[in-house]
Scaffold this motif. Structure first.
Motif, mmCIF file in Angstrom:
data_model
loop_
_atom_site.group_PDB
_atom_site.id
_atom_site.type_symbol
_atom_site.label_atom_id
_atom_site.label_comp_id
_atom_site.label_asym_id
_atom_site.label_seq_id
_atom_site.Cartn_x
_atom_site.Cartn_y
_atom_site.Cartn_z
ATOM 1 N N THR A 60 0.842 -1.192 0.000
ATOM 2 C CA THR A 60 0.000 0.000 0.000
ATOM 3 C C THR A 60 0.876 1.240 0.000
ATOM 4 N N PHE A 61 0.362 2.291 -0.594
ATOM 5 C CA PHE A 61 1.117 3.542 -0.653
ATOM 6 C C PHE A 61 1.400 4.070 0.759
ATOM 7 N N ARG A 62 0.423 3.934 1.657
ATOM 8 C CA ARG A 62 0.582 4.525 2.990
ATOM 9 C C ARG A 62 1.682 3.829 3.802
ATOM 10 N N ASP A 63 1.909 2.546 3.523
ATOM 11 C CA ASP A 63 2.928 1.802 4.275
ATOM 12 C C ASP A 63 4.293 1.828 3.605
ATOM 13 N N ASN A 64 4.427 2.587 2.545
ATOM 14 C CA ASN A 64 5.706 2.633 1.834
ATOM 15 C C ASN A 64 6.633 3.651 2.509
ATOM 16 N N THR A 65 7.169 3.240 3.655
ATOM 17 C CA THR A 65 8.085 4.084 4.414
ATOM 18 C C THR A 65 9.425 3.375 4.545
ATOM 19 N N TYR A 69 1.305 -3.757 -6.257
ATOM 20 C CA TYR A 69 0.212 -2.844 -5.959
ATOM 21 C C TYR A 69 -1.088 -3.213 -6.658
ATOM 22 N N ASP A 103 -3.707 -0.695 -4.686
ATOM 23 C CA ASP A 103 -3.558 0.758 -4.753
ATOM 24 C C ASP A 103 -3.238 1.269 -6.151
ATOM 25 N N ASP A 160 -8.941 2.319 -4.063
ATOM 26 C CA ASP A 160 -8.641 2.470 -2.635
ATOM 27 C C ASP A 160 -9.409 1.444 -1.813
ATOM 28 N N ARG A 203 1.261 6.693 -9.825
ATOM 29 C CA ARG A 203 1.606 6.749 -8.403
ATOM 30 C C ARG A 203 2.312 5.459 -7.975
ATOM 31 N N HIS A 237 5.935 5.258 -6.217
ATOM 32 C CA HIS A 237 6.172 4.572 -4.934
ATOM 33 C C HIS A 237 7.162 3.422 -5.099
#
Length: 395
Positions: free
Chosen positions: A65-70, A106, A128, A132, A149, A153
């Motif tokens: 997920t984009f949000r967890d790509n840290t 993704y 993603d 969503d 996106r 990412h």
């Protein structure tokens, strides 16, 4: 848009029903202009590694997920892959090639194009790169700019992977993502998909007459194909003929995902044909995707005991046919999630930390246990091969 119209599009190769075709073209054009995510030299390096006798550890997220790509998330996943690799190597003495389900995973095919909740019908979540997880008309409407996106990412993730020794892979599901990133190498003339080092074709899209196999046949990347219980040895013959006609080591892998109840018999039939034909194709065990169940509360989960059982059956079939087990394919998380249950389905346990956007993943403790098991099973197989070689030398 009329979400009921998604079904015909979805049926044609599990592609999303993009609402505005002109926007799809613009997104594809942007991807075609973007820098390659992985260089041809890296793809060739992986193929060379896969042409050697090493064992493939193919593991990572079900759906990134984009949000967890840290940086922290990527570091946890890479650390787990290294820990699993070290455990397999220490037990078996066999070198391990690490390939992550990472930097591009993704998109997900789903069993149905739409999802129904409390009288509302919306498109399913396809990853993603498409839409969503939020169950709303806006969130579930496919957006082709998510493809761009996803590329951005993936580039970010690959920057975190630099120097880690982990190659990147994902399912080559969205052809609107893969095709624009496919280019001919100026130095050798071969065609590569620069979105990942290794691409795989799913069980749902492996038709010999389908667009996905046709696409994979035209690129020089290492390719894997998921093989489920509905496949036959004849289907494997067709896939080998199309995807690896020159029988090149390191080019093609078959990932068996049979389910624990039929794992031995089905794998034995496939492996026997591979052995008889003398193919160089790698064989890999996916003991997870055939063992998904739904809890009383409606959560998808997998029982570790069933995953272990299928792994053992796969190795037994390899032993009995003389085929070398080439790898393990697992969905894992670097976080202490509670998505796969140890021995029985338990909604109380699942509620502790169920975070997957799609399918259940092994947590680090469960994944490490499977890695230890694989190392032990590789030792058993090595001894089997040695015994056979000794027997043959006495004749």
């Amino acid at each position: 848009m009329d979400f009921a119209d998604l079904s015909p599009t979805y049926a044609r190769g599990y592609q999303p029903g993009w609402p505005v075709e002109a926007e799809v073209k613009r997104a594809r054009d942007a991807l075609a202009r973007a820098d390659p995510l992985v260089p041809a030299s890296g793809i060739r390096r992986l193929q060379a590694r896969l042409a050697e006798p090493g064992f493939l550890l193919h593991a990572g997220d079900c759906a990134e997920t984009f949000r967890d790509n840290t940086r922290t998330s990527v570091a946890k996943r890479v650390s787990l892959l290294h820990a699993m690799s070290d455990a397999i190597e220490a037990k078996s003495g066999r070198p391990v090639v690490m390939v992550g389900r990472i930097a591009g995973q993704y998109a997900k095919p789903r069993s149905a194009p739409t999802e129904h909740r409390t009288g509302i019908t919306l498109p399913s979540y396809f990853g993603d790169a498409v839409n969503d997880t939020d169950f709303s008309a806006a969130g579930r409407t496919p957006d082709p700019w998510n493809l761009v996106r996803a590329h951005e990412h993936s580039k970010k993730t690959l920057s975190h992977l630099e120097g880690s020794g982990v190659f990147a892979s994902h399912e080559a599901l969205l052809l609107d993502y893969e095709q624009p990133q496919t280019r001919r190498s100026a130095d050798e003339g071969r065609v590569y998909d620069h979105s990942a080092h290794l691409l795989w074709i799913g069980e749902r899209t492996r038709s010999l007459t389908g667009d996905h196999v046709d696409f994979a046949a035209g690129i020089a990347n290492p390719i894997a194909v998921k093989i489920g219980p509905g496949a036959t040895p004849a289907a494997l013959m067709g896939l080998h003929a199309v995807l690896n006609p020159e029988n090149l080591p390191g080019r093609l892998a078959f990932i068996f995902r049979m389910g624990r109840h039929r794992a031995y018999d089905l794998a034995y039939a496939m492996l026997s044909r591979i052995m008889a034909e003398g193919w160089t194709d790698r064989v890999i065990c996916d003991p997870m995707h055939g063992n998904t169940v739904v809890s009383p509360a409606g959560l998808k989960t997998r029982v570790v005991a069933a995953i272990e059982a299928e792994t053992r059956e796969f190795f037994s079939a390899c032993n009995d046919t003389g085929v070398t087990p080439g790898g393990i394919h697992l969905e894992v998380s670097g976080d202490d999630v509670s998505e796969c249950v140890p021995a029985r389905v338990d909604d109380t346990y699942l509620a502790i930390n169920y975070r997957s956007a799609c399918d259940p993943r092994l947590n680090p403790e469960q994944a490490s246990y499977l890695a230890q098991l694989v190392g032990e099973l590789l030792v058993s197989h090595r001894h089997f091969v040695q015994r056979e070689e000794m027997t043959a030398s006495r004749r």
